[in-house]
Write an enzyme that holds these catalytic residues in place. Sequence first.
Site, PDB file in Angstrom:
ATOM      1  N   GLY A  86      -9.892  -5.395  -5.110  1.00 33.00           N
ATOM      2  CA  GLY A  86      -8.527  -5.795  -5.433  1.00 33.00           C
ATOM      3  C   GLY A  86      -7.926  -6.692  -4.369  1.00 33.00           C
ATOM      4  O   GLY A  86      -7.209  -7.649  -4.686  1.00 33.00           O
ATOM      5  N   ASP A  87      -8.223  -6.403  -3.102  1.00 38.09           N
ATOM      6  CA  ASP A  87      -7.733  -7.251  -2.015  1.00 38.09           C
ATOM      7  C   ASP A  87      -8.394  -8.623  -2.059  1.00 38.09           C
ATOM      8  O   ASP A  87      -7.751  -9.640  -1.780  1.00 38.09           O
ATOM      9  CB  ASP A  87      -8.000  -6.582  -0.664  1.00 38.09           C
ATOM     10  CG  ASP A  87      -7.206  -5.303  -0.492  1.00 38.09           C
ATOM     11  OD1 ASP A  87      -5.969  -5.371  -0.566  1.00 38.09           O
ATOM     12  OD2 ASP A  87      -7.814  -4.247  -0.311  1.00 38.09           O
ATOM     13  N   ARG A  88      -9.678  -8.672  -2.409  1.00 39.58           N
ATOM     14  CA  ARG A  88     -10.357  -9.956  -2.514  1.00 39.58           C
ATOM     15  C   ARG A  88      -9.772 -10.777  -3.663  1.00 39.58           C
ATOM     16  O   ARG A  88      -9.564 -11.991  -3.538  1.00 39.58           O
ATOM     17  CB  ARG A  88     -11.859  -9.737  -2.747  1.00 39.58           C
ATOM     18  CG  ARG A  88     -12.668 -11.017  -3.027  1.00 39.58           C
ATOM     19  CD  ARG A  88     -12.802 -11.928  -1.810  1.00 39.58           C
ATOM     20  NE  ARG A  88     -11.589 -12.665  -1.467  1.00 39.58           N
ATOM     21  CZ  ARG A  88     -11.558 -13.876  -0.947  1.00 39.58           C
ATOM     22  NH1 ARG A  88     -12.685 -14.520  -0.736  1.00 39.58           N
ATOM     23  NH2 ARG A  88     -10.438 -14.458  -0.644  1.00 39.58           N
ATOM     24  N   TYR A 108       0.818  -1.212   0.000  1.00 35.96           N
ATOM     25  CA  TYR A 108       0.000   0.000   0.000  1.00 35.96           C
ATOM     26  C   TYR A 108       0.856   1.268   0.000  1.00 35.96           C
ATOM     27  O   TYR A 108       0.398   2.350   0.347  1.00 35.96           O
ATOM     28  CB  TYR A 108      -0.972  -0.004   1.189  1.00 35.96           C
ATOM     29  CG  TYR A 108      -2.298  -0.635   0.813  1.00 35.96           C
ATOM     30  CD1 TYR A 108      -3.424   0.153   0.563  1.00 35.96           C
ATOM     31  CD2 TYR A 108      -2.418  -2.002   0.654  1.00 35.96           C
ATOM     32  CE1 TYR A 108      -4.625  -0.406   0.191  1.00 35.96           C
ATOM     33  CE2 TYR A 108      -3.622  -2.582   0.275  1.00 35.96           C
ATOM     34  CZ  TYR A 108      -4.714  -1.775   0.050  1.00 35.96           C
ATOM     35  OH  TYR A 108      -5.910  -2.337  -0.332  1.00 35.96           O
TER      36      TYR A 108
END
Length: 465
Positions: free
Chosen positions: A258-260, A144
């Site tokens: 996006g994290d999933r 991040y």
Amino acid sequence: MTGLRPLTVVGDALLDRDVEGSVERLSPEGPVPVLDETERAVRPGGAALAAVLAASEGRPVTLVTALARDESGAELRELLGLAGVEVVDLGLEGRTPEKIRLRCDGTVLLRLDRGGGEAGRVVASGAEAAAALAGAGAVLVSDYGRGLAGLPALRRLLAAVAPEKPLVWDPHPRGARPVSRARLVTPNDGEAARLAPSVEGEGRQAVVARARALLSAWEAEAAAVTLGARGALLVAAGSTPVLVPASAERGGDPCGAGDRFSSAVAGLLADGGLLDEAVHGAVRAASSFVAAGGAGAVGRPAAPTPAENGAGTADAEELVGRVRAEGGTVVMTGGCFDLLHAGHVRMLEAARRLGDCLVVCLNSDESVRRLKGGGRPVVGEEDRAAVLRALACVDAVVVFDEDTPAAVLERFRPDVFAKGGDYALETLPEASVVACWGGEAIVLPYEEGRSTTRLLEEVLARGAS
């Protein structure tokens, strides 16, 4: 034990806070809305969200991150512990990063960012991070852009791991360059454009060119560029690009998609999945995640599963409500639709002509097994529903677990229930059900010689000859 292999997530952890409220007036100090708070929620963000999503599958997950010794850091540690995520804390100088969103009716009015600092002071020993990487089936770097993925000691560990096991790197335009030999890098379309600025243009060819430029620059094996509602584009060195479309989920919040995607693809690779299989599975997971409310739904009670509430029920309820409000006629039909054939299609088209929408009640896999025997269905319920939804004459599909669609019919109370086959109305069990509210049951013509059973018999006969 779930049988799922462990995943180690490495990256910057954040704390996300949502403040929900209503706006009914402007501030006297200036032309800005006044938010009257009604609700607030807190959840893990950044790499911590990716870790929580992976752990929600029942997978053992370790998060290597850096947390500050403050109230927000303690709150984030507690949330991660409740989610079953083991934390290796490298320590953070300064404050734990927070993103605070002020929202009204689902719209973000303002986002306030605070905290951050350098992930410099190591609290845990380097041996803990090394052990977490060594014991993983795969590693996900969720960068991040706050410095963790650039730490030299950590990068040496990641570089040593990359040749040995799947390493997925979710990059950030302000983050560190991925270590070489990553199995997969997962920028979104906008990030790829910023990370490969020398490639100009729009459209799929430009996305492929950017992906290839990043593969060359980073010495990675493959890139999956996520395209939001359009799915993902998988590009591997020396191979033809593969476009993986997103499923046709309606609505939803894309925050956290996006994290999933990255957590799902890393988990599938950890379990030994092939690259294209893992990307297909991750696109499906991200589509379902968005439809379920995205990151904002993390920590809320889970929605009923298809077996509890019928897949597609919410869409069908919205459709039926809209048609009724406009004075239209609601038509429903039901069946297994195991191997869809011309007889099915003609019956469905005829049923759709009876009203203003057609909702198909589809027997679940378990229901089909009870009715047809252990060798059926040939096609699973998700695929059967997808094929039906692709037909122009079908407006919605509801999956049910019972032997008959009586409960679904009572819930929706259609004006017409249509059934194809050689039934007589007096032997059609649904006829008495729809009669209770004044509905009409109609038997549509039977297509002689066309049935799933006949198709299977023909296939077996040809295979034996």
